[in-house]
Structures are given as structure tokens and as C-alpha cells.
Design an enzyme around this catalytic site. Structure first.
Site, PDB file in Angstrom:
ATOM      1  N   LYS A 182       0.836  -1.201   0.000  1.00 30.09           N
ATOM      2  CA  LYS A 182       0.000   0.000   0.000  1.00 30.09           C
ATOM      3  C   LYS A 182       0.868   1.246   0.000  1.00 30.09           C
ATOM      4  CE  LYS A 182      -1.031   2.303   3.470  1.00 30.09           C
ATOM      5  NZ  LYS A 182      -1.445   2.850   4.781  1.00 30.09           N
ATOM      6  N   CYS A 252     -18.788   6.414   5.497  1.00 28.61           N
ATOM      7  CA  CYS A 252     -18.776   4.945   5.536  1.00 28.61           C
ATOM      8  C   CYS A 252     -17.829   4.473   6.635  1.00 28.61           C
ATOM      9  CB  CYS A 252     -18.372   4.382   4.174  1.00 28.61           C
ATOM     10  SG  CYS A 252     -18.838   2.653   3.940  1.00 28.61           S
ATOM     11  N   CYS A 259     -25.241   5.563   6.963  1.00 29.60           N
ATOM     12  CA  CYS A 259     -25.918   5.195   5.717  1.00 29.60           C
ATOM     13  C   CYS A 259     -27.051   6.156   5.370  1.00 29.60           C
ATOM     14  CB  CYS A 259     -26.436   3.770   5.801  1.00 29.60           C
ATOM     15  SG  CYS A 259     -25.113   2.538   5.905  1.00 29.60           S
ATOM     16  N   CYS A 262     -25.801   8.818   3.192  1.00 28.96           N
ATOM     17  CA  CYS A 262     -25.056   8.388   2.006  1.00 28.96           C
ATOM     18  C   CYS A 262     -25.935   8.389   0.762  1.00 28.96           C
ATOM     19  CB  CYS A 262     -24.485   6.991   2.235  1.00 28.96           C
ATOM     20  SG  CYS A 262     -23.494   6.374   0.848  1.00 28.96           S
ATOM     21  N   CYS A 268     -26.508   0.395  -2.276  1.00 32.93           N
ATOM     22  CA  CYS A 268     -25.340  -0.194  -1.619  1.00 32.93           C
ATOM     23  C   CYS A 268     -25.709  -1.553  -1.035  1.00 32.93           C
ATOM     24  CB  CYS A 268     -24.825   0.719  -0.511  1.00 32.93           C
ATOM     25  SG  CYS A 268     -23.493  -0.019   0.480  1.00 32.93           S
TER      26      CYS A 268
END
Length: 279
Positions: A182, A252, A259, A262, A268
Site C-alpha cells: 500500500k 462509511c 448510511c 449516504c 449499496c
């Protein structure tokens, strides 16, 4: 001219590598029967898996991130280095900021980087700094004791093997103590302005699984990176890290995601499992 459908034998031919043997079919027209072949490109495109609704997911996340006001936007690795320093010093500072950021909030990493820069953040200066002093400068980043050792070891390698600069490829970067995939991909993007892969941290890993951007659930960030790169266009790779990290910091969340706030709440897969989000 290519056909509009992939036959079962065409799929088999592509998967076996015999794309030059893709089957034909007849189309009857004014001039009789015309033989039409499925091109390898057509078949491959039709076989390529993509997550349902991913483009709409992405569009909505961009909309929610338009303010760029998450911690990663203000205190992430792109904000922690001295932009007036020599190029090799800037690259070294990017590398160290990412090494410090592992298992650490951006606010803590930023504070540690500020102290290091005030102390003097160059290869030579860090080599001249004792481990005890270095520890006090970076505390309380996560696993700070181990990171002190990694920083000293990595800095010594950079001086001896790379003339005080950092490697310009992932293969060499991941050989440095304390540097994983990463970090390496983010270093390539930020320090060298080269896109080598998607930088997948815990946020990107979590959100990709919630949105079902992976064919099957992945167990590690590295598995997620491989799964995303398999279908995602390369021109999106650089954007995905900061976009999803900020989204994960603000909406998130790991626990109790917001949610109801969102834009993806209706599409989702993760949100649909919890009906109470829509009450």
C-alpha cells in the site's frame, strides 16, 4: 465486422488462449449468408466482470467528497512534506509520512511530521538523530517503537544504496523495512507521480467489500488491490485511495456507518442488510 453475442465455444476458445479460433456464425442478408467472426477484443470485453452499479457508486462518492474536507485531505501524505525542499528530500519525507501513517490517524501523523520537519527531516539529519530522540519526535504514532527502528534502518539503506534518494519502483520500495505494498503504490503516485497500483488501506478494503466492488469477499487489503485492479480502469487508480479514504473517514465509518447520509444508501449492498438505516 463482429457479432453481438459470445457463443459457448467462443468463451472456451478465449479462455484457452486460442483467440484465433473463435467460432463464426452465419447472418442471412440481402447478399446471402455472411460469415461473421467474434473478435478476441469483443469476447474479452463481454467476459470481463464489473460490479453492478459501480459507476453510480463512484459518481455519488465523488459528489459526497466534493468538499475535500476529510482529515486525509488536510493532513494526508500529500500535505505532510516540505514542498520547497529539494526533490529527493521531498520524496524522502513522503516515504516517512506514509511509514508513520500505518495504524495511525492522519491528525497524529501530521503532528509527528511537523515535529520531524522542525527538527530537520533529511536523510543525514535522521541518521544523526538517536533512537530515543526520534521516538519522542514521532510519539504517539501507532507502533512508534518499531517505526523508530524501521526509519533508522530504511534511512541507512537509502544513503548507502540510493544516494540519499528513494527507490523509483515498487519492487525496491517493498524491500525497505516497514514498507508494504500500500505504501509503495502511494509513494510511487505522490513522490514519483507514477501510477503503479491502487493504494489500498483499511478504508478502501472495507468500502470495496461493502459495495461489492470485489467478485467475492477479500480477506486483506492486498487481496482487495488485486481484485480492484482486475476490472477497474487504470485511469481511476490514483483517485480511488484519497476518494474512498475520505469517504470512510466521514460517512462509511468502520462502526455505525452513516448510511442515512449516504447517496448510495438505495444501491449499496452493505446498507441494504440493515433496514433500520432507512427508517
Amino acid at each position: 465486422m463482429s457479432s453481438a453475442r459470445v457463443t459457448r465455444s467462443g468463451r472456451k476458445a478465449l479462455e484457452s488462449g486460442e483467440s484465433d479460433k473463435l467460432p463464426s456464425r452465419g447472418i442471412r442478408g440481402k447478399k446471402g449468408v455472411q460469415v461473421v467472426y467474434d473478435s478476441a477484443e469483443d469476447v474479452e470485453k463481454k467476459l470481463k466482470w464489473e460490479p453492478p452499479n459501480w459507476q453510480k457508486h463512484l459518481e455519488n462518492i465523488r459528489q459526497m467528497r466534493r468538499g475535500r474536507d476529510a482529515p486525509v485531505d488536510q493532513m494526508g501524505a500529500e500535505k505532510c512534506f516540505d514542498q520547497n525542499a529539494a526533490p529527493e528530500v521531498m520524496r524522502y519525507q513522503v516515504l516517512l509520512s506514509l511509514m508513520l501513517s500505518s495504524q495511525t490517524k492522519d491528525q497524529v501523523t501530521s503532528a509527528a511530521m511537523t515535529k520531524l520537519r522542525e527538527h530537520g527531516l533529511t536523510v543525514q539529519k535522521i541518521l544523526e538523530t538517536g533512537e530515543e530522540t526520534l521516538g519522542k519526535l514521532i510519539y504517539p504514532v501507532g507502533f512508534w517503537k518499531s517505526k523508530v527502528k524501521y526509519i533508522k534502518q530504511t534511512t541507512e539503506i537509502l544513503r548507502e544504496k540510493y544516494g540519499g534518494d528513494i527507490p523509483d519502483n515498487v519492487a525496491e520500495l517493498v524491500k525497505l523495512p516497514g514498507v508494504g505494498p500500500k505504501m509503495a503504490h502511494l509513494v510511487m503516485d505522490i513522490a514519483w507521480n507514477k501510477v503503479s497500483g491502487i493504494g489500498v488501506d483499511t478504508h478502501v478494503h472495507r468500502i470495496s467489500n461493502r459495495l461489492k466492488w470485489v467478485k467475492k469477499e477479500t480477506k486483506s487489503p492486498e487481496d482487495t488491490r488485486v481484485a480492484l485492479e482486475d476490472w477497474m480502469s487504470r485511469d481511476l487508480w490514483s483517485e480511488i485511495n484519497w476518494l474512498l479514504v475520505g469517504f470512510g473517514q466521514q460517512i462509511c465509518l468502520p462502526v455505525s456507518p452513516r448510511c442515512s447520509e449516504c447517496l448510495n444508501r438505495d444501491i449499496c449492498p452493505g446498507a441494504k442488510k440493515k433496514k433500520d438505516f432507512f427508517l
